[in-house]
Scaffold this active site. Structure first.
Site, mmCIF file in Angstrom:
data_model
loop_
_atom_site.group_PDB
_atom_site.id
_atom_site.type_symbol
_atom_site.label_atom_id
_atom_site.label_comp_id
_atom_site.label_asym_id
_atom_site.label_seq_id
_atom_site.Cartn_x
_atom_site.Cartn_y
_atom_site.Cartn_z
ATOM 1 N N ASN A 1 4.159 1.368 0.502
ATOM 2 C CA ASN A 1 4.910 2.227 -0.414
ATOM 3 C C ASN A 1 6.400 2.060 -0.134
ATOM 4 O O ASN A 1 6.803 1.283 0.725
ATOM 5 C CB ASN A 1 4.466 3.688 -0.283
ATOM 6 N N ASP B 1 -2.910 6.707 1.032
ATOM 7 C CA ASP B 1 -4.145 7.480 0.820
ATOM 8 C C ASP B 1 -5.373 6.581 0.839
ATOM 9 O O ASP B 1 -6.473 7.041 1.154
ATOM 10 C CB ASP B 1 -4.080 8.218 -0.522
ATOM 11 N N LYS C 1 -6.678 -16.008 3.697
ATOM 12 C CA LYS C 1 -5.927 -15.732 2.482
ATOM 13 C C LYS C 1 -6.813 -15.896 1.251
ATOM 14 O O LYS C 1 -7.524 -16.890 1.106
ATOM 15 C CB LYS C 1 -4.724 -16.675 2.388
ATOM 16 N N LYS D 1 -0.933 21.677 -1.275
ATOM 17 C CA LYS D 1 -0.914 21.038 0.047
ATOM 18 C C LYS D 1 -0.787 22.068 1.158
ATOM 19 O O LYS D 1 -1.422 21.949 2.214
ATOM 20 C CB LYS D 1 0.241 20.032 0.131
ATOM 21 N N LYS E 1 -3.924 22.209 3.715
ATOM 22 C CA LYS E 1 -3.639 21.550 4.987
ATOM 23 C C LYS E 1 -3.105 22.505 6.048
ATOM 24 O O LYS E 1 -2.675 22.083 7.113
ATOM 25 C CB LYS E 1 -2.675 20.375 4.749
#
Length: 398
Positions: free
Chosen positions: A209, A279, A289, A337, A341
């Site tokens: 990311n 995630d 490869k 969240k 959590k």
């Protein structure tokens, strides 16, 4: 606020010299004693008389001019200083200090001082990003010199990028913080995660990311300043490890981060999860490869551990802080969240806002606590946001 504090201001040559006049004025208004050393190049931009009028002290420009006192001037100034500030600091003066060159009054006095030295660079973006300059800065940081990072924007040369001298307001704020010596998290053990994770597809390709790690590294740097014992667990970034971090562990995948966090969880009172953890991961990592073919490629994904949720299940009396980077329904998603959590509070930011999110030095956040209270903050530096987060944690520890 700075009454009785002795500050030597070293001014090196660059267009930003005019801002140093404002720095002197601000320091004097806070009742600091200020003495100015100017390089020869600096006097081409602003006259010594300007600084003499503002500081109400003689300005030193030349090692070999007739001295104003019978002291050995560079030694007496070095001993007089409670703090030594260089602003603006050119690539030249940074290079001299880093390599032990003392060939003018400023570089000689810096070599002789035992006071804390604070350096505020100002130069063209390409010069600032030059590997030699960055190596010199890294070298000085390792020696304990403090740097106030330049800002990004339009430079005097017309280029746009990082290199502007930090604002006089922010420079003086840093000096105040040094003298107030805020150690309100003294000996607290804080675990911070930062940066991205990497999930391998094959030996060449991976999923990741856009996280730069800047927010987590800023929190780590500010926590160290406030006396905390910091464990920083980070994905791969291009950032320098903040000076003073007690324990640094670099990881690659979400599984790596999960294992290292769990190994270090028990020894920490405060956990700040600012890392952008993937995630999902490829169900099967190929050992060779994957070759291109005429067919479409489908990659099956498995869920990764939800590290934050796992910590929330076992947090007991620990303070647990999460982050939410969203592109829509920010408040709603952040509140979910917190509940799912077991967080004490969450730092939420909208990635669609300019100046917020990944890869920039600023952020725009909302902080939401477990009771649903929301505090909104305008665009500010990630260091300032880091201190707001730490202030809120401090209140939870009382």
């Amino acid at each position: 606020m700075l009454s009785g504090k002795n500050i030597v201001l070293g001014v090196s040559g660059g267009i930003a010299v005019y801002k140093a006049c404002d720095i002197v004025s601000r320091l004097k208004k806070l009742n600091a004693n200020v003495k100015v050393i100017m390089t020869k190049s600096a006097t081409e931009f602003v006259t010594p008389l300007t600084f003499q009028s503002l500081s109400q002290n003689f300005v030193i420009t030349d090692m070999f001019k007739e001295p104003k006192t019978w002291d050995v001037e560079h030694i007496s100034l070095a001993q007089w200083a409670d703090l030594f500030l260089i602003a603006p600091a050119t690539a030249n003066i940074i290079g001299k200090i880093a390599n032990g060159i003392a060939d003018d009054m400023l570089s000689t006095t810096v070599m002789a001082t035992k006071a804390e030295v604070v350096i505020a660079p100002a130069m063209n973006t390409n010069m600032y990003e030059n590997k030699i300059v960055q190596d010199n800065i890294s070298k000085l940081i390792k020696f304990g010199y403090k740097f106030i990072e330049p800002e990004s924007g339009r430079l005097a040369c017309g280029d746009v990028g990082k290199g502007k001298l930090a604002s006089p307001e922010n420079i003086v704020k840093e000096i105040i913080e040094i003298f107030t010596d805020k150690k309100d998290l003294n000996e607290k053990n804080i675990l911070i995660t930062a940066g991205p994770t990497i999930e391998s597809i094959d030996p060449v390709r991976y999923i990741t990311n856009r996280s730069s790690g800047k927010m987590g590294y800023s929190i780590a740097a500010e926590a160290v300043k406030r006396g905390a014992n910091v464990t920083l667990i980070s994905g791969k970034t291009n950032l320098d490890i903040p000076v003073g971090v007690k324990k640094f562990i670099e990881v690659e995948s979400a599984d790596d981060m999960y294992n290292v966090v769990m190994e270090n969880l028990e020894n920490n009172d405060i956990i700040i999860k600012s890392a952008a953890v993937a995630d999902y991961k490829p169900k099967y990592k190929q050992s060779k490869k994957i070759k291109k073919s005429d067919e479409d490629l489908c990659i099956e994904l498995d869920r990764n551990y939800d590290i934050l949720k796992e910590i929330g299940k076992m947090k007991k009396n620990k303070v647990l802080v999460g982050f939410a980077a969203e592109t829509n329904d920010l408040i709603e998603n952040a509140k979910k969240k917190i509940k799912n959590k077991n967080l004490d509070f969450i730092v939420a930011n909208d990635l669609t806002q300019e100046g917020a999110g990944f890869g920039v030095d600023t952020n725009i956040v909302k902080i939401i606590d477990k009771n649903g209270n929301i505090e909104q903050y305008p665009k500010m530096s990630k260091s300032d946001i880091a201190n707001i987060i730490l202030d809120k944690i401090k209140l939870l520890l009382k």
